[in-house]
Scaffold this active site. Structure first.
Site, PDB file in Angstrom:
ATOM      1  N   ARG A   1       0.867  -1.184   0.000  1.00  0.00           N
ATOM      2  CA  ARG A   1       0.000   0.000   0.000  1.00  0.00           C
ATOM      3  C   ARG A   1       0.901   1.231   0.000  1.00  0.00           C
ATOM      4  O   ARG A   1       1.912   1.277   0.718  1.00  0.00           O
ATOM      5  CB  ARG A   1      -0.905   0.022   1.239  1.00  0.00           C
ATOM      6  CG  ARG A   1      -2.125  -0.904   1.125  1.00  0.00           C
ATOM      7  CD  ARG A   1      -3.108  -0.424   0.054  1.00  0.00           C
ATOM      8  NE  ARG A   1      -4.290  -1.251  -0.090  1.00  0.00           N
ATOM      9  CZ  ARG A   1      -4.451  -2.205  -1.011  1.00  0.00           C
ATOM     10  NH1 ARG A   1      -3.474  -2.485  -1.865  1.00  0.00           N
ATOM     11  NH2 ARG A   1      -5.587  -2.868  -1.108  1.00  0.00           N
TER      12      ARG A   1
ATOM     13  N   GLU B   1      -4.418   7.432  -5.356  1.00  0.00           N
ATOM     14  CA  GLU B   1      -4.510   6.712  -6.631  1.00  0.00           C
ATOM     15  C   GLU B   1      -5.703   7.192  -7.442  1.00  0.00           C
ATOM     16  O   GLU B   1      -6.810   7.227  -6.898  1.00  0.00           O
ATOM     17  CB  GLU B   1      -4.617   5.204  -6.372  1.00  0.00           C
ATOM     18  CG  GLU B   1      -3.337   4.650  -5.754  1.00  0.00           C
ATOM     19  CD  GLU B   1      -3.354   3.128  -5.576  1.00  0.00           C
ATOM     20  OE1 GLU B   1      -4.343   2.484  -5.970  1.00  0.00           O
ATOM     21  OE2 GLU B   1      -2.370   2.604  -5.052  1.00  0.00           O
TER      22      GLU B   1
ATOM     23  N   HIS C   1      -1.191   0.113  -9.979  1.00  0.00           N
ATOM     24  CA  HIS C   1      -1.847  -0.849  -9.070  1.00  0.00           C
ATOM     25  C   HIS C   1      -2.263  -2.111  -9.844  1.00  0.00           C
ATOM     26  O   HIS C   1      -3.438  -2.479  -9.884  1.00  0.00           O
ATOM     27  CB  HIS C   1      -3.051  -0.186  -8.395  1.00  0.00           C
ATOM     28  CG  HIS C   1      -3.474  -0.876  -7.128  1.00  0.00           C
ATOM     29  ND1 HIS C   1      -4.013  -0.204  -6.072  1.00  0.00           N
ATOM     30  CD2 HIS C   1      -3.442  -2.186  -6.745  1.00  0.00           C
ATOM     31  CE1 HIS C   1      -4.303  -1.061  -5.104  1.00  0.00           C
ATOM     32  NE2 HIS C   1      -3.953  -2.273  -5.496  1.00  0.00           N
TER      33      HIS C   1
HETATM   34  N1  LIG Z   1      -0.669  -4.341  -5.307  1.00  0.00           N
HETATM   35  C1  LIG Z   1      -1.717  -5.146  -5.254  1.00  0.00           C
HETATM   36  O1  LIG Z   1      -2.510  -5.231  -6.183  1.00  0.00           O
HETATM   37  C2  LIG Z   1      -1.920  -6.013  -4.034  1.00  0.00           C
HETATM   38  C3  LIG Z   1      -2.472  -7.292  -4.156  1.00  0.00           C
HETATM   39  C4  LIG Z   1      -2.619  -8.072  -3.002  1.00  0.00           C
HETATM   40  C5  LIG Z   1      -2.242  -7.571  -1.765  1.00  0.00           C
HETATM   41  N2  LIG Z   1      -1.748  -6.300  -1.688  1.00  0.00           N
HETATM   42  C6  LIG Z   1      -1.301  -5.748  -0.395  1.00  0.00           C
HETATM   43  O2  LIG Z   1      -0.142  -6.473   0.040  1.00  0.00           O
HETATM   44  C7  LIG Z   1      -0.062  -6.466   1.466  1.00  0.00           C
HETATM   45  C8  LIG Z   1       0.142  -7.883   1.986  1.00  0.00           C
HETATM   46  O3  LIG Z   1      -0.964  -8.668   1.651  1.00  0.00           O
HETATM   47  P1  LIG Z   1      -1.079 -10.157   2.215  1.00  0.00           P
HETATM   48  O4  LIG Z   1      -2.242 -10.748   1.529  1.00  0.00           O
HETATM   49  O5  LIG Z   1       0.233 -10.824   2.169  1.00  0.00           O
HETATM   50  O6  LIG Z   1      -1.483  -9.858   3.746  1.00  0.00           O
HETATM   51  P2  LIG Z   1      -1.173 -10.757   5.006  1.00  0.00           P
HETATM   52  O7  LIG Z   1      -2.064 -10.273   6.083  1.00  0.00           O
HETATM   53  O8  LIG Z   1      -1.209 -12.196   4.634  1.00  0.00           O
HETATM   54  O9  LIG Z   1       0.356 -10.403   5.387  1.00  0.00           O
HETATM   55  C9  LIG Z   1       0.749  -9.195   5.996  1.00  0.00           C
HETATM   56  C10 LIG Z   1       1.935  -9.519   6.932  1.00  0.00           C
HETATM   57  O10 LIG Z   1       2.466  -8.298   7.411  1.00  0.00           O
HETATM   58  C11 LIG Z   1       2.862  -8.510   8.764  1.00  0.00           C
HETATM   59  N3  LIG Z   1       3.016  -7.262   9.486  1.00  0.00           N
HETATM   60  C12 LIG Z   1       2.094  -6.575  10.205  1.00  0.00           C
HETATM   61  N4  LIG Z   1       2.654  -5.474  10.742  1.00  0.00           N
HETATM   62  C13 LIG Z   1       3.952  -5.477  10.346  1.00  0.00           C
HETATM   63  C14 LIG Z   1       5.040  -4.608  10.589  1.00  0.00           C
HETATM   64  N5  LIG Z   1       4.904  -3.505  11.333  1.00  0.00           N
HETATM   65  N6  LIG Z   1       6.234  -4.908  10.034  1.00  0.00           N
HETATM   66  C15 LIG Z   1       6.381  -6.014   9.276  1.00  0.00           C
HETATM   67  N7  LIG Z   1       5.379  -6.873   9.016  1.00  0.00           N
HETATM   68  C16 LIG Z   1       4.183  -6.603   9.543  1.00  0.00           C
HETATM   69  C17 LIG Z   1       1.777  -9.414   9.322  1.00  0.00           C
HETATM   70  O11 LIG Z   1       2.249 -10.108  10.461  1.00  0.00           O
HETATM   71  C18 LIG Z   1       1.527 -10.340   8.153  1.00  0.00           C
HETATM   72  O12 LIG Z   1       2.334 -11.505   8.252  1.00  0.00           O
HETATM   73  C19 LIG Z   1      -1.357  -5.780   1.933  1.00  0.00           C
HETATM   74  O13 LIG Z   1      -1.092  -4.430   2.166  1.00  0.00           O
HETATM   75  C20 LIG Z   1      -2.291  -5.910   0.742  1.00  0.00           C
HETATM   76  O14 LIG Z   1      -3.272  -4.919   0.761  1.00  0.00           O
HETATM   77  C21 LIG Z   1      -1.574  -5.522  -2.798  1.00  0.00           C
HETATM   78  O1  LIG Z   2      -6.451  -5.232  -2.347  1.00  0.00           O
HETATM   79  C1  LIG Z   2      -6.246  -5.903  -3.352  1.00  0.00           C
HETATM   80  O2  LIG Z   2      -6.757  -7.028  -3.540  1.00  0.00           O
HETATM   81  C2  LIG Z   2      -5.304  -5.405  -4.368  1.00  0.00           C
HETATM   82  O3  LIG Z   2      -4.756  -4.186  -4.000  1.00  0.00           O
HETATM   83  C3  LIG Z   2      -5.898  -5.384  -5.745  1.00  0.00           C
HETATM   84  O4  LIG Z   2      -6.964  -4.480  -5.901  1.00  0.00           O
HETATM   85  P1  LIG Z   2      -7.775  -4.438  -7.313  1.00  0.00           P
HETATM   86  O5  LIG Z   2      -8.632  -5.651  -7.325  1.00  0.00           O
HETATM   87  O6  LIG Z   2      -8.569  -3.212  -7.298  1.00  0.00           O
HETATM   88  O7  LIG Z   2      -6.772  -4.507  -8.392  1.00  0.00           O
END
Ligand SMILES: NC(=O)c1ccc[n+]([C@@H]2O[C@H](COP(=O)([O-])OP(=O)(O)OC[C@H]3O[C@@H](n4cnc5c(N)ncnc54)[C@H](O)[C@@H]3O)[C@@H](O)[C@H]2O)c1
Ligand SMILES: O=C(O)[C@H](O)COP(=O)(O)O
Length: 624
Positions: free
Chosen positions: A312, A341, A360
């Site tokens: 994020r 965004e 994104h």
């Molecule tokens: N760019 C995209 O399209 C996209 C897609 C999927 C997920 N994401 C984002 O990626 C991130 C991770 O997603 P996920 O599904 O792996 O989530 P998740 O909850 O499985 O993993 C997050 C991890 O971060 C850890 N964490 C919490 N606080 C922390 C800190 N201060 N320092 C280090 N680690 C910490 C948690 O313990 C957990 O293991 C989220 O922010 C999610 O929104 C983005």
């Molecule tokens: O939160 C999510 O699953 C990712 O950031 C992806 O978002 P999107 O489905 O809008 O691409």
């Protein structure tokens, strides 16, 4: 001010608590598996549509899975109008087909806020990705017709959850189907950044041939710090190992054995950022991670470090990143997510020559979108049928009478969870929680699932972006690898009150405050509700009594006169208001714990001054 003796012993536990089955006569809709019959009788969540199936009897099976048994008389009736499902953003075809088997599907993309409001007034379900803002006005415009909002992805920051709950609308998401896509995008950014692919592409298209300008760096043998070892972080680490990288990770809450199994060392934040050649961000955006990459943290990084962000945008202070890029501390950055965004066109960060950006796209593969579409379609259809969704993210409505009795205990449970997790300092990771309830009530008169859900919420929310509630607490705990065991002691107190005390223990974990460790070496805190207000009554083996309002400072000190005055004076000088103070000790004139409730958050200097008081052996500041 209370001086207490040591806490009540929890050595003999009378019985393992098992979940009571609801009475066959109870009838309730949609969310019952998590509710005791006393909660269930007046629960209404998505049951008004004629097409909904009412759930009559639900039990929580032994392995904590939900099961529901439908009532014959309220079965789905095909002669009634089908539910209307509005799909407001592009959704994979397989998901749309699933929805069509069940309801009338209206795929209308790029709706203006006004058009969205008009459409939801005629819809039972709405499906969106991150581009549609589902605001309070949208729920108001729906006038109670909207029963479920499906977010086809993980983040639900674009849906007003509070408004959804208030309007009795369930919100479900699809948390797992895009994990691999996000990890692959992280790796794509890592490799393309290291070899200047985007810059070289733009250059050649501009008619240039600049071979020496775009000499890259190799990945093999380099150190990658994965910040956040959750679903996406783990997959990134696995792939980076395959590229011959040395992978370290910082995640204070991840189990060390899971990391070790992948050959990844869990290290401190400073160690991760100061030794890495590449830093890849995979933590959620929470108050603790907001702008955690800032001038100070960039200054600790290796000169020439390269940064990837597919988590994020808000975890980075974007202005500080521009400064770090200009100063050459950060050699390159590859970013998929931004504070705002879409970002403004003239953003210095976006325009920086050493920055590669994508709009994104982390979740945007055909496969992930098909997976997400199916996951969300199944969840939405399930919710419309009246089944419990394992990926529900907002709270169901509960009988006001039951809520009002349990409210102070719910608050206590959440605060104890929140406090306990802040006392863990990582290392082995938070995995096993033990909760002990002392109560004068019979087993059937008190269901702890709501309390357990709130303890889970208190433990998980400060460390992740998961929304935990009555519906999804067990699911999230399981997903996070948390084992929560509940035990009960029958005590001789008044059955008028549902619970006498709640004790939360985090087992086999190191603590940043040794005074919170019990004789068996586990983090242990206990609380009670007094006059309707939650109180902390025990820390480790020290009895205290402090109202859980505002924030909390815990100090372990030599038990001697003048300590309260000294600390109170330091806080007073900084205009920090003390709302409660209590001292507990085990042996006279040996060691004591001082628990101080403060309205404001003391600055670091004030906390350092408290730590500097010679008789104070350790202290910790905890947010409630
Ligand atoms: N760019 C995209 O399209 C996209 C897609 C999927 C997920 N994401 C984002 O990626 C991130 C991770 O997603 P996920 O599904 O792996 O989530 P998740 O909850 O499985 O993993 C997050 C991890 O971060 C850890 N964490 C919490 N606080 C922390 C800190 N201060 N320092 C280090 N680690 C910490 C948690 O313990 C957990 O293991 C989220 O922010 C999610 O929104 C983005
Ligand atoms: O939160 C999510 O699953 C990712 O950031 C992806 O978002 P999107 O489905 O809008 O691409």
């Amino acid at each position: 001010m209370a001086f207490s003796s040591s806490c009540s012993s929890v050595k003999a536990v009378n019985s393992r608590w098992t979940f009571p089955s609801p009475s066959p006569s109870s009838r309730f809709a949609v969310i019952p598996a998590f509710l005791h019959r006393r909660y269930a009788t007046s629960v209404k969540l998505t049951a008004t549509s004629a097409a909904l199936k009412t759930v009559e009897q639900t039990t929580l099976t032994e392995n904590n899975k939900f099961s529901t048994v439908g009532s014959d008389s309220d079965e789905y009736n095909p002669t009634l109008p089908k539910p209307r499902i509005l799909v407001a953003e592009k959704l994979g075809e397989a998901g749309v087909n699933l929805l069509r088997e069940f309801g009338d599907v209206d795929c209308s993309y790029d709706l203006s806020p006004e058009d969205l409001k008009k459409k939801v007034a005629e819809s039972d379900a709405l499906i969106v990705r991150s581009g549609t803002k589902v605001t309070r006005e949208v729920f108001e415009a729906a006038k109670g017709r909207l029963k479920v909002v499906g977010r086809a992805g993980v983040g639900i920051d674009n849906v007003d959850l509070q408004a959804a709950t208030e309007h009795g609308c369930l919100v479900v998401n699809a948390p797992t189907a895009n994990t691999v896509a996000a990890a692959e995008h992280g790796i794509a950014l890592l490799a393309s950044m290291a070899r200047n692919v985007a810059q070289a592409d733009a250059s050649i298209k501009a008619g240039k041939w600049e071979r020496s300008k775009y000499v890259g760096v190799s990945l093999v043998g380099k150190t990658l710090a994965v910040m956040g070892f959750g679903k996406v972080g783990t997959e990134v680490a696995r792939r980076a190992k395959g590229l011959g990288m040395n992978v370290i990770s910082h995640d204070p809450y991840a189990p060390a054995d899971r990391a070790r199994a992948l050959g990844v060392d869990l290290v401190s934040f400073d160690q991760a950022i100061s030794t890495a050649d590449f830093v890849s961000l995979h933590m959620p955006l929470t108050p603790a991670t907001k702008k955690v990459f800032n001038d100070e943290t960039f200054s600790k990084m290796k000169k020439g470090v390269r940064l990837i962000n597919v988590a994020r945008g808000g975890v980075i202070d974007e202005d500080a990143l521009v400064r770090a890029l200009d100063a050459g501390i950060v050699a390159q950055a590859a970013l998929d997510v931004f504070c705002e965004e879409p970002p403004s066109k003239d953003s210095k960060l976006i325009q920086h020559e050493n920055v590669t950006v994508t709009p994104h796209l982390g979740a945007s593969t055909k496969e992930a979108q098909e997976g997400v579409a199916i996951e969300i379609a199944e969840a939405v259809v399930g919710a419309l049928r009246g089944e419990l969704s394992a990926t529900a993210v907002n709270a169901p409505m509960v009988d006001p009478e039951v809520l009002s009795e349990l409210t102070p205990y719910i608050v206590l449970a959440e605060k104890l969870g929140r406090l306990a997790v802040q006392l863990a300092s990582g290392g082995k990771g938070v995995q096993s929680i033990r909760v002990v309830y002392r109560s004068a009530r019979n087993r059937d008169d008190l269901d702890t699932r709501l309390l357990r859900a709130m303890i889970t919420k208190g433990i998980i929310e400060p460390i992740s972006d998961s929304y935990v509630n009555l519906v999804n607490a067990d699911f999230i705990a399981k997903q996070k690898g948390l084992r929560i065991s509940e035990e009960r002691m029958v005590v001789d107190s008044s059955p008028e009150y549902p619970v006498d005390s709640i004790q939360v223990q985090i087992l086999n974990v190191e603590s940043n405050f040794a005074g919170a460790l019990s004789d068996s070496g586990d983090i242990s805190i206990e609380g009670k509700v007094k006059y309707g207000v939650p109180h902390l009554t025990c820390v480790g083996s020290f009895g205290v009594d402090v109202s859980l309002e505002g924030n909390l400072i815990l100090c372990r000190q030599v038990d001697q006169p003048g300590m309260i005055g000294q600390v109170g004076h330091i806080l007073g000088e900084q205009n920090v208001n003390v709302n409660f103070m209590s001292v507990g000790r085990t042996v006279l004139r040996k060691q004591a714990i001082m628990a101080i409730g403060v309205d404001e958050e003391p600055d670091n200097k004030t906390l350092e001054r408290i730590g500097g008081v010679s008789a104070i052996e350790e202290f910790v500041f905890l947010k409630l």
